[in-house]
Design a protein around this motif. Structure first.
Motif, PDB file in Angstrom:
ATOM      1  N   PHE A 121      -2.348   2.910   0.226  1.00  0.00           N
ATOM      2  CA  PHE A 121      -0.949   2.462   0.131  1.00  0.00           C
ATOM      3  C   PHE A 121      -0.714   1.239   1.015  1.00  0.00           C
ATOM      4  O   PHE A 121      -0.074   0.269   0.604  1.00  0.00           O
ATOM      5  CB  PHE A 121      -0.026   3.606   0.541  1.00  0.00           C
ATOM      6  CG  PHE A 121       1.416   3.224   0.647  1.00  0.00           C
ATOM      7  CD1 PHE A 121       2.183   3.030  -0.501  1.00  0.00           C
ATOM      8  CD2 PHE A 121       2.017   3.037   1.872  1.00  0.00           C
ATOM      9  CE1 PHE A 121       3.513   2.661  -0.415  1.00  0.00           C
ATOM     10  CE2 PHE A 121       3.350   2.673   1.975  1.00  0.00           C
ATOM     11  CZ  PHE A 121       4.096   2.486   0.823  1.00  0.00           C
ATOM     12  N   LEU A 122      -1.251   1.281   2.240  1.00  0.00           N
ATOM     13  CA  LEU A 122      -1.077   0.157   3.166  1.00  0.00           C
ATOM     14  C   LEU A 122      -1.632  -1.128   2.571  1.00  0.00           C
ATOM     15  O   LEU A 122      -0.991  -2.180   2.611  1.00  0.00           O
ATOM     16  CB  LEU A 122      -1.769   0.470   4.497  1.00  0.00           C
ATOM     17  CG  LEU A 122      -1.873  -0.688   5.488  1.00  0.00           C
ATOM     18  CD1 LEU A 122      -0.506  -1.086   6.021  1.00  0.00           C
ATOM     19  CD2 LEU A 122      -2.786  -0.344   6.654  1.00  0.00           C
ATOM     20  N   LEU A 161      -6.548   1.382  12.033  1.00  0.00           N
ATOM     21  CA  LEU A 161      -6.334   1.587  10.602  1.00  0.00           C
ATOM     22  C   LEU A 161      -5.508   2.850  10.348  1.00  0.00           C
ATOM     23  O   LEU A 161      -4.569   2.844   9.542  1.00  0.00           O
ATOM     24  CB  LEU A 161      -7.681   1.684   9.875  1.00  0.00           C
ATOM     25  CG  LEU A 161      -7.588   1.923   8.375  1.00  0.00           C
ATOM     26  CD1 LEU A 161      -6.979   0.725   7.668  1.00  0.00           C
ATOM     27  CD2 LEU A 161      -8.951   2.244   7.782  1.00  0.00           C
ATOM     28  N   VAL A 162      -5.864   3.918  11.054  1.00  0.00           N
ATOM     29  CA  VAL A 162      -5.133   5.177  10.873  1.00  0.00           C
ATOM     30  C   VAL A 162      -3.666   4.996  11.272  1.00  0.00           C
ATOM     31  O   VAL A 162      -2.746   5.391  10.536  1.00  0.00           O
ATOM     32  CB  VAL A 162      -5.788   6.308  11.700  1.00  0.00           C
ATOM     33  CG1 VAL A 162      -4.896   7.540  11.737  1.00  0.00           C
ATOM     34  CG2 VAL A 162      -7.150   6.665  11.117  1.00  0.00           C
ATOM     35  N   VAL A 169       7.648  -1.722   7.512  1.00  0.00           N
ATOM     36  CA  VAL A 169       6.363  -2.418   7.386  1.00  0.00           C
ATOM     37  C   VAL A 169       6.461  -3.526   6.344  1.00  0.00           C
ATOM     38  O   VAL A 169       5.988  -4.644   6.547  1.00  0.00           O
ATOM     39  CB  VAL A 169       5.246  -1.411   7.027  1.00  0.00           C
ATOM     40  CG1 VAL A 169       3.955  -2.133   6.671  1.00  0.00           C
ATOM     41  CG2 VAL A 169       4.998  -0.473   8.200  1.00  0.00           C
ATOM     42  N   ALA A 213       2.756   2.627   7.758  1.00  0.00           N
ATOM     43  CA  ALA A 213       3.189   2.128   6.449  1.00  0.00           C
ATOM     44  C   ALA A 213       3.741   3.265   5.592  1.00  0.00           C
ATOM     45  O   ALA A 213       4.693   3.084   4.832  1.00  0.00           O
ATOM     46  CB  ALA A 213       2.024   1.446   5.745  1.00  0.00           C
ATOM     47  N   TRP A 214       3.142   4.443   5.736  1.00  0.00           N
ATOM     48  CA  TRP A 214       3.560   5.584   4.922  1.00  0.00           C
ATOM     49  C   TRP A 214       4.924   6.117   5.374  1.00  0.00           C
ATOM     50  O   TRP A 214       5.796   6.405   4.552  1.00  0.00           O
ATOM     51  CB  TRP A 214       2.492   6.680   5.011  1.00  0.00           C
ATOM     52  CG  TRP A 214       2.748   7.822   4.088  1.00  0.00           C
ATOM     53  CD1 TRP A 214       3.186   9.069   4.404  1.00  0.00           C
ATOM     54  CD2 TRP A 214       2.590   7.825   2.666  1.00  0.00           C
ATOM     55  NE1 TRP A 214       3.301   9.837   3.286  1.00  0.00           N
ATOM     56  CE2 TRP A 214       2.946   9.098   2.197  1.00  0.00           C
ATOM     57  CE3 TRP A 214       2.173   6.856   1.736  1.00  0.00           C
ATOM     58  CZ2 TRP A 214       2.906   9.449   0.853  1.00  0.00           C
ATOM     59  CZ3 TRP A 214       2.133   7.203   0.393  1.00  0.00           C
ATOM     60  CH2 TRP A 214       2.492   8.472  -0.026  1.00  0.00           C
ATOM     61  N   LEU A 215       5.075   6.211   6.686  1.00  0.00           N
ATOM     62  CA  LEU A 215       6.305   6.807   7.218  1.00  0.00           C
ATOM     63  C   LEU A 215       7.449   5.799   7.318  1.00  0.00           C
ATOM     64  O   LEU A 215       8.617   6.175   7.224  1.00  0.00           O
ATOM     65  CB  LEU A 215       6.037   7.421   8.597  1.00  0.00           C
ATOM     66  CG  LEU A 215       5.026   8.563   8.599  1.00  0.00           C
ATOM     67  CD1 LEU A 215       4.693   8.991  10.020  1.00  0.00           C
ATOM     68  CD2 LEU A 215       5.553   9.756   7.808  1.00  0.00           C
ATOM     69  N   LEU A 216       7.088   4.537   7.536  1.00  0.00           N
ATOM     70  CA  LEU A 216       8.118   3.503   7.681  1.00  0.00           C
ATOM     71  C   LEU A 216       7.858   2.369   6.695  1.00  0.00           C
ATOM     72  O   LEU A 216       7.639   1.218   7.089  1.00  0.00           O
ATOM     73  CB  LEU A 216       8.120   2.954   9.114  1.00  0.00           C
ATOM     74  CG  LEU A 216       8.311   3.973  10.235  1.00  0.00           C
ATOM     75  CD1 LEU A 216       7.910   3.380  11.575  1.00  0.00           C
ATOM     76  CD2 LEU A 216       9.762   4.433  10.289  1.00  0.00           C
ATOM     77  N   VAL A 241      -3.432   3.778  22.479  1.00  0.00           N
ATOM     78  CA  VAL A 241      -2.194   3.143  22.955  1.00  0.00           C
ATOM     79  C   VAL A 241      -2.089   1.701  22.441  1.00  0.00           C
ATOM     80  O   VAL A 241      -1.008   1.258  22.026  1.00  0.00           O
ATOM     81  CB  VAL A 241      -2.132   3.170  24.495  1.00  0.00           C
ATOM     82  CG1 VAL A 241      -0.928   2.392  25.001  1.00  0.00           C
ATOM     83  CG2 VAL A 241      -2.065   4.602  24.977  1.00  0.00           C
ATOM     84  N   ALA A 281      -1.933   2.229  11.458  1.00  0.00           N
ATOM     85  CA  ALA A 281      -1.225   1.323  10.539  1.00  0.00           C
ATOM     86  C   ALA A 281      -0.924   2.030   9.216  1.00  0.00           C
ATOM     87  O   ALA A 281       0.155   1.847   8.635  1.00  0.00           O
ATOM     88  CB  ALA A 281      -2.068   0.070  10.297  1.00  0.00           C
ATOM     89  N   SER A 282      -1.882   2.823   8.741  1.00  0.00           N
ATOM     90  CA  SER A 282      -1.677   3.516   7.459  1.00  0.00           C
ATOM     91  C   SER A 282      -0.511   4.490   7.549  1.00  0.00           C
ATOM     92  O   SER A 282       0.335   4.548   6.650  1.00  0.00           O
ATOM     93  CB  SER A 282      -2.946   4.267   7.060  1.00  0.00           C
ATOM     94  OG  SER A 282      -4.020   3.387   6.963  1.00  0.00           O
ATOM     95  N   TRP A 283      -0.482   5.249   8.627  1.00  0.00           N
ATOM     96  CA  TRP A 283       0.612   6.215   8.771  1.00  0.00           C
ATOM     97  C   TRP A 283       1.943   5.515   8.998  1.00  0.00           C
ATOM     98  O   TRP A 283       2.988   5.973   8.518  1.00  0.00           O
ATOM     99  CB  TRP A 283       0.306   7.199   9.898  1.00  0.00           C
ATOM    100  CG  TRP A 283      -0.620   8.281   9.429  1.00  0.00           C
ATOM    101  CD1 TRP A 283      -1.980   8.276   9.524  1.00  0.00           C
ATOM    102  CD2 TRP A 283      -0.268   9.479   8.736  1.00  0.00           C
ATOM    103  NE1 TRP A 283      -2.503   9.400   8.944  1.00  0.00           N
ATOM    104  CE2 TRP A 283      -1.467  10.167   8.451  1.00  0.00           C
ATOM    105  CE3 TRP A 283       0.932  10.041   8.325  1.00  0.00           C
ATOM    106  CZ2 TRP A 283      -1.504  11.387   7.784  1.00  0.00           C
ATOM    107  CZ3 TRP A 283       0.906  11.261   7.652  1.00  0.00           C
ATOM    108  CH2 TRP A 283      -0.291  11.913   7.396  1.00  0.00           C
ATOM    109  N   THR A 307      -5.482  10.515   5.761  1.00  0.00           N
ATOM    110  CA  THR A 307      -5.072   9.103   5.861  1.00  0.00           C
ATOM    111  C   THR A 307      -5.523   8.264   4.680  1.00  0.00           C
ATOM    112  O   THR A 307      -4.979   7.196   4.441  1.00  0.00           O
ATOM    113  CB  THR A 307      -5.634   8.498   7.171  1.00  0.00           C
ATOM    114  OG1 THR A 307      -5.120   9.245   8.267  1.00  0.00           O
ATOM    115  CG2 THR A 307      -5.215   7.057   7.376  1.00  0.00           C
ATOM    116  N   LEU A 324     -10.873   1.928  13.773  1.00  0.00           N
ATOM    117  CA  LEU A 324     -10.509   3.111  12.979  1.00  0.00           C
ATOM    118  C   LEU A 324      -9.133   3.641  13.388  1.00  0.00           C
ATOM    119  O   LEU A 324      -8.293   3.962  12.537  1.00  0.00           O
ATOM    120  CB  LEU A 324     -11.571   4.194  13.179  1.00  0.00           C
ATOM    121  CG  LEU A 324     -11.594   5.299  12.122  1.00  0.00           C
ATOM    122  CD1 LEU A 324     -11.938   4.737  10.760  1.00  0.00           C
ATOM    123  CD2 LEU A 324     -12.594   6.373  12.512  1.00  0.00           C
TER     124      LEU A 324
END
Lengths: 430, 461
Positions: free
Chosen positions: A49-50, B254-255, B268, B261-264, B204, B257-259, A43, B251
């Motif tokens: 990136f975020l 953050l994980v 985002v 942002a990466w995938l979509l 969730v 949101a990061s994914w 991650t 955490l």
């Protein structure tokens, strides 16, 4: 509604899938902890990136350098963002950062199915760019092009050391196959020195020497550039003395008001170019095609430099020019004013000029070439008769060549002066 | 209320409303449906899609229902239709919200390009989301009923018979998905706060918040709420456990949101840009501009009334009497919440008011609910004030759980001042009134307006 009974037999509506117990809990922990660790490692770059994306998207000024570099980095990592970036497809800062991101990682093949539509927009905006051609951005090459008509993206990329390998290959190739003429090399070397990219300049010079280009092509391209603007002659006393000499009056008879453009500040490093904006009057209607670069030149004084690389006379279009415009307009009263500055041309063919107000008030004044010497301009105008409400001075150049401007000031000229010119305006050289 | 009964009721309601409400008679449906079709059929067919949607709107007499005359010549683009001109379907598709992408993906599975068929598939998608939302809300109120009290659990019936909420059950716009994310979020929250759910809720909550963020700006409030929520998990005397929970929750957020942002990245980015456009730019103006008193009053009354019922394109209200009762109940409930807060925070019982002790977690849940409603109201206000535009009650539906809970708690709390069971009587009386109104609204308002009139009684919007 998930309704379960716990061990005590009590019904627990809604407890459902969100609670694990016993073996399932242990198994989930055993499997979950390593998965979480791996996930966290994977991650890290996504989080970076975020933050970059959020920083760019939430920024209010979309034209700022920070926004453009952040967005270019995000678009490099996720090309799916490119369709959203229609405005950025014409922005040299964004494009240069985006291209450099690819080249830094050795990705020479930038065109692919994700980037192709975006590159179509880029090439439509920059149709005569040797570097883009070298990168294979122009899929269909039709008709002849003016490859010497360098565009802002070319200038931005050529000044970027990260792109030197591509720039060197593209430029030497263009000189070899005749798309660029040998006389385009000296200003290019001068530009590279100005942009602090000596590595590319050195490589090109070495290549030119090896390729047997005429000696005069390379001669004098760097030496004349290092002449510093005369900072010591910018103080009010020096201006008064210079004016007294050209007007043939005693210096004491001249009363100079406060400098309305803070000319002294124009020699302070880091601040001198703040109020001045480079305005390129080419490449857009109604101006003729041309190629100009301009900006602060700390190595010359500091001073403002404008370079003309290419101009094309096109019937029906206004001749192109470029230069610097003062951003905040200066209100003027019904008084006499002195507008003064230093300028310098590299050669004998440049056509510098200055513009104080619209032609119905006062015409644009052309200046002669100085062939490497700094020259002071003293321009006196009686605004009581001209009636200019406010002035947004412009210092510019028509055609090709290199011109510098420095120490620009505007002040009221006191009435004690007995020998002011009788005309509404008069131009003097010190 | 059992799961099957909820599902049966929701399905029957959707079926009934599908017959009663003609296509495109919910706000902004044509543009959102057009954007969904762009996802399904391809962006190159944008102009053709709008033309075909307009043909269907004409077929169902959209002009009359929207309060305008039928144009002599059918427009080809939404931009040519008054009050649709501000947002074409291509513009909405360029914003790339999750609902359009999801519904578009669903439509690609349909072996037909008939616009009306595809529209009804979208309605089915909304109906499924509506049923899912109702199930989650029912489960959440079950938790609440066990944790706080049976009366609080009646909040579910307030939602079930809220006319405007039901009317929008089939609406083809992102709100159906935003409501679902809101329901999922608050179900997880209620389960967590009731102490009956494990750490999985930590996953969730941020997922639901991200879903809301990527769906519609009415779901944006979930993000700040998800970020502040862990601090409500603090437990006295257990600092290590509390910190672990907070850290773990942040955490996971953050994980996720990061994914996301990466995938979509496009979604985002669009969402973040909307935050900048709607909130960050509007906030200084909202702070700087003092709201004209008459605007503030009209704004909140319209918000309140359209939350209750204004069907069609906000064109058709119920008789005024019902709004006066609803406004009075809302005001009484608000006063009741103040009384409840006063009891907890200021010790009103010492001043003679009867004390009503409840479980310790009641205060926390009420606090979170108040924060959610406050965030959503503030967001709507910030976006409305600079342009002096009016927010619609449907924008509050993603916070329907906290609103319903606070509403019944407020009525109960106020009633309890007068006697031990008076609060329950207040709530029950209102719910009976609501059910009567709901039945009347369906059969004496919605059905006649759409099927028994030859001319709209309300000629303009």
């Amino acid at each position: 509604m998930a309704i379960r009974a716990d061990r005590g037999g009590q019904r627990r509506p809604g407890a459902g899938f969100l609670r694990l117990a016993g073996r399932k809990k242990k198994a989930a922990l055993l499997a979950g902890v390593p998965i979480l660790l791996i996930l966290l490692i994977l991650t890290f770059d996504k989080s970076v990136f975020l933050f970059r994306l959020a920083g760019a998207a939430l920024r209010s000024g979309k034209g700022g350098r920070d926004y453009l570099t952040a967005m270019a980095d995000c678009a490099y990592r996720r090309p799916r963002l490119l369709p959203l970036l229609a405005d950025e497809s014409g922005n040299p800062e964004f494009l240069a950062t985006w291209i450099a991101s690819h080249l830094r990682r050795g990705e020479g093949q930038i065109r692919n199915k994700d980037t192709a539509p975006f590159l179509e927009r880029v090439t439509a905006r920059f149709p005569e760019n040797i570097l883009l051609d070298s990168l294979g951005f122009y899929e269909k090459r039709t008709g002849s092009r003016d490859w010497g008509n360098f565009d802002p993206l070319f200038f931005r990329l050529a000044g970027d050391p990260d792109v030197n390998a591509v720039s060197y290959r593209a430029l030497t190739g263009a000189f070899q196959d005749g798309r660029l003429q040998a006389d385009a090399l000296p200003p290019l070397l001068s530009y590279l020195a100005w942009m602090n990219n000596p590595a590319l300049a050195g490589d090109l010079r070495d290549w030119a020497a090896g390729a047997g280009l005429p000696g005069e092509v390379l001669a004098g391209s760097a030496g004349a550039l290092s002449s510093l603007a005369p900072a010591a002659r910018i103080n009010p006393e020096a201006v008064r003395k210079a004016l007294s000499e050209v007007l043939h009056v005693e210096a004491a008879e001249l009363e100079l008001g406060k400098d309305m453009m803070d000319a002294a500040k124009s020699f302070e490093p880091g601040a001198y170019d703040e109020p001045w904006e480079f305005v390129d009057m080419s490449r857009r209607e109604p101006f003729a095609t041309g190629s100009f670069a301009g900006g602060a030149d700390a190595g010359a004084g500091p001073a403002l430099r404008v370079m003309g690389f290419f101009v094309k006379n096109e019937p029906g279009r206004i001749p192109c020019r470029a230069g610097f415009s003062r951003k905040p307009a200066i209100p003027l009263g019904a008084k006499t004013y002195l507008f003064h500055f230093f300028y310098r041309t590299l050669g004998a063919g440049e056509r510098p000029s200055f513009w104080l107000a619209a032609p119905e008030f006062i015409p644009e004044r052309e200046l002669g070439p100085t062939q490497g010497e700094w020259r002071r301009v003293l321009y006196v105008f009686r605004n009581g008769e001209l009636g200019i409400p406010e002035s947004q001075p412009q210092l510019r150049m028509w055609g090709t060549g290199t011109v510098w401007f420095a120490g620009i000031g505007l002040c009221e000229l006191g009435i004690r002066a007995l020998n002011l010119p009788s005309a509404k305006e008069a131009l003097f050289y010190e | 209320m059992s799961k099957r009964l909820v599902l049966l009721y929701a399905a029957a309601l959707c079926l009934l409303l599908n017959f009663l409400i003609p296509p495109f008679q919910n706000p902004d449906e044509p543009q959102h449906f057009g954007a969904v079709l762009i996802y399904a059929l391809g962006s190159s067919r944008g102009p053709e899609i709008e033309e075909r949607v307009i043909e269907q709107m004409d077929r169902f007499d959209w002009w009359r229902m929207a309060g305008m005359g039928r144009p002599a010549e059918l427009p080809r683009r939404f931009a040519d239709i008054p009050f649709l001109h501000f947002a074409g379907s291509e513009l909405m598709a360029s914003q790339l919200v999750l609902y359009h992408a999801a519904a578009g993906s669903l439509l690609r599975l349909v072996p037909s390009e008939d616009v009306l068929t595809l529209y009804y598939v979208c309605r089915l998608f909304s109906a499924v989301l509506f049923c899912g939302s109702l199930l989650l809300l029912a489960a959440a109120f079950s938790q609440v009923a066990r944790g706080i009290g049976q009366t609080a659990g009646l909040g579910f019936f307030f939602i079930l018979f809220l006319p405007q909420f039901s009317v929008l059950s089939l609406s083809v716009n992102p709100e159906s998905l935003a409501i679902f994310w809101g329901a999922l979020f608050f179900y997880a929250l209620a389960a967590r706060m009731s102490g009956r759910a494990g750490r999985l809720t930590l996953a969730v909550l941020p997922v639901a918040a991200l879903g809301g963020f990527l769906t519609d700006r009415t779901g944006f409030f979930l993000v700040p709420l998800a970020l502040i929520l862990p601090f409500f998990f603090l437990k006295r005397g257990q600092p290590a456990r509390s910190l672990t929970l907070i850290g773990g929750s942040l955490l996971v957020t953050l994980v996720a949101a990061s994914w996301a942002a990466w995938l979509l990245p496009v979604q985002v980015y669009s969402g973040l840009s909307a935050v900048r456009e709607y909130f960050l730019r509007g906030l200084p103006q909202a702070v700087r501009l003092a709201a004209p008193p008459d605007f503030a009053a009209r704004y909140f009354l319209r918000l309140l009334d359209s939350f209750w019922l204004k069907f069609g394109w906000m064109a058709f209200p119920a008789p005024g009497f019902f709004y006066y009762v609803w406004r009075t109940a809302a005001l009484l409930s608000f006063l009741g919440i103040l009384v409840l807060a006063g009891r907890r925070l200021l010790g009103f019982h010492q001043a003679g008011l009867p004390e009503k002790p409840g479980p310790a977690r009641t205060g926390r849940l009420v606090g979170v609910c108040a924060a959610a409603v406050g965030l959503q109201l503030a967001a709507l206000w910030v976006t409305s004030l600079p342009t002096q535009s009016f927010a619609q009650g449907r924008y509050l539906f993603p916070v329907i759980f906290p609103l319903a809970l606070l509403f019944v708690l407020g009525l109960e709390s106020l009633g309890d001042i007068f006697g031990r069971l008076t609060g329950r009587v207040f709530v029950a009386a209102f719910l009976i009134f609501e059910v009567i109104f709901f039945v009347l609204a369906v059969w004496s308002q919605i059905a006649p307006v759409f099927h028994l009139t030859v001319r709209a009684p309300h000629p303009g919007i």
